[in-house]
Design an enzyme around this catalytic site. Structure first.
Site, PDB file in Angstrom:
ATOM      1  N   ARG A   1       0.845  -1.183   0.000  1.00  0.00           N
ATOM      2  CA  ARG A   1       0.000   0.000   0.000  1.00  0.00           C
ATOM      3  C   ARG A   1       0.881   1.233   0.000  1.00  0.00           C
ATOM      4  O   ARG A   1       1.693   1.388   0.902  1.00  0.00           O
ATOM      5  CB  ARG A   1      -0.847  -0.053   1.282  1.00  0.00           C
ATOM      6  CG  ARG A   1      -2.220   0.472   1.124  1.00  0.00           C
ATOM      7  CD  ARG A   1      -3.058   0.088   2.287  1.00  0.00           C
ATOM      8  NE  ARG A   1      -2.513   0.519   3.571  1.00  0.00           N
ATOM      9  CZ  ARG A   1      -3.268   0.860   4.619  1.00  0.00           C
ATOM     10  NH1 ARG A   1      -4.575   0.812   4.517  1.00  0.00           N
ATOM     11  NH2 ARG A   1      -2.736   1.214   5.753  1.00  0.00           N
TER      12      ARG A   1
ATOM     13  N   THR B   1      -0.890   7.579  -0.891  1.00  0.00           N
ATOM     14  CA  THR B   1      -2.201   7.492  -1.563  1.00  0.00           C
ATOM     15  C   THR B   1      -3.069   6.378  -0.972  1.00  0.00           C
ATOM     16  O   THR B   1      -4.271   6.345  -1.211  1.00  0.00           O
ATOM     17  CB  THR B   1      -2.004   7.174  -3.050  1.00  0.00           C
ATOM     18  OG1 THR B   1      -1.417   5.860  -3.159  1.00  0.00           O
ATOM     19  CG2 THR B   1      -1.093   8.191  -3.719  1.00  0.00           C
TER      20      THR B   1
ATOM     21  N   ASP C   1       4.616  -6.213  10.084  1.00  0.00           N
ATOM     22  CA  ASP C   1       5.680  -5.874  11.041  1.00  0.00           C
ATOM     23  C   ASP C   1       5.609  -6.759  12.280  1.00  0.00           C
ATOM     24  O   ASP C   1       6.655  -7.201  12.798  1.00  0.00           O
ATOM     25  CB  ASP C   1       5.559  -4.405  11.462  1.00  0.00           C
ATOM     26  CG  ASP C   1       5.964  -3.456  10.342  1.00  0.00           C
ATOM     27  OD1 ASP C   1       6.584  -3.904   9.367  1.00  0.00           O
ATOM     28  OD2 ASP C   1       5.650  -2.260  10.462  1.00  0.00           O
TER      29      ASP C   1
ATOM     30  N   ASP D   1       0.393  -3.167  12.583  1.00  0.00           N
ATOM     31  CA  ASP D   1       0.784  -3.616  11.240  1.00  0.00           C
ATOM     32  C   ASP D   1       1.059  -5.122  11.299  1.00  0.00           C
ATOM     33  O   ASP D   1       2.015  -5.564  11.933  1.00  0.00           O
ATOM     34  CB  ASP D   1       2.033  -2.847  10.796  1.00  0.00           C
ATOM     35  CG  ASP D   1       2.414  -3.160   9.364  1.00  0.00           C
ATOM     36  OD1 ASP D   1       2.646  -2.216   8.597  1.00  0.00           O
ATOM     37  OD2 ASP D   1       2.478  -4.366   8.996  1.00  0.00           O
TER      38      ASP D   1
END
Ligand code: PRP
Length: 207
Positions: A103, A107, A202, A199
């Site tokens: 991603r 944006t 992560d 995340d």
């Protein structure tokens, strides 16, 4: 409107809560993801096609059933990798087709960086594996890729969704069932699911 299945299995709810906990370390996080993926896979494969098949037991002939479909597992890199092993363990005939998307952090649009699908489809059904359904951009892009490939049936397996992501995926692809462990409150201003779990990539890989 696509079917959206939010698991109500007590073990899913228990394990998901531990997964969310900021105190859960990388090793436990990966193990929980593996187990959650197995539980969701069990619920998502109730309609796998069977054919009659007999075997010899030590005592005679048993009329049984054989799963005949080849199922394509599509982990979306990176975070989807944590759901792959458990699902592979459960299903008898699988092929794994990785799709690389990240991603763009400005944006929030998905950028494709890995796709080695052959020209013709080689599976009867695909299960997309990606723990986080945030804006829904990555999920919609993955379904687009698989539909262009020509797969007749596609399902999405995830762990945590934002309402915005569910809306976007089911609007774009109303024929794709969504199997998820929880739908959370909202997306924050940088596209993270709240309360979510942070995340997922992560937290699995210690990055
Ligand atoms: C995360 C997640 C999904 C995507 C969801 O991946 O694993 O693929 O974001 O967001 P969306 O619904 O808004 O598209 P990320 O881009 O962080 O890449 P990673 O798995 O490699 O960390």
């Amino acid at each position: 409107m696509a079917a959206v299945f939010v698991s109500s299995h007590p073990l899913v709810q228990h394990k998901l809560t531990v997964l969310r906990d900021v105190a859960t370390d990388h090793r436990s996080f990966r193990e929980l993801m593996r187990e959650l993926a197995m539980l969701l896979c069990y619920e998502a494969t109730l309609d796998v096609k069977l054919e009659p098949y007999s075997v010899q037991t030590p005592m005679g002939t048993a009329k049984g059933m054989k799963a005949v479909e080849t199922i394509g597992l599509v982990p979306v890199l990176r975070a989807g990798l944590g759901m792959l092993e458990g699902v592979m363990q459960l299903l008898p005939n699988v092929q794994v087709w990785h799709i690389g998307l990240y991603r763009d952090e400005h944006t929030l649009r998905p950028v494709e960086y890995y796709n080695k699908l052959p020209t013709e489809p080689t599976v009867q059904m695909c299960l997309i594996l990606d723990p986080m359904l945030a804006t829904g951009g990555s999920a919609v892009a993955t379904v687009d890729i698989l539909k262009r490939w020509g797969v007749p049936r596609i399902k999405y397996l995830g762990l945590i969704a934002a309402p915005e992501g569910v809306e976007r995926l089911t609007t774009a692809h109303p024929d794709v069932p969504v199997h998820i462990a929880a739908i959370d409150d909202h997306l924050n201003e940088v596209g993270f699911i709240v309360p979510g779990l942070g995340d997922a990539g992560d937290r699995q890989f210690g990055t």
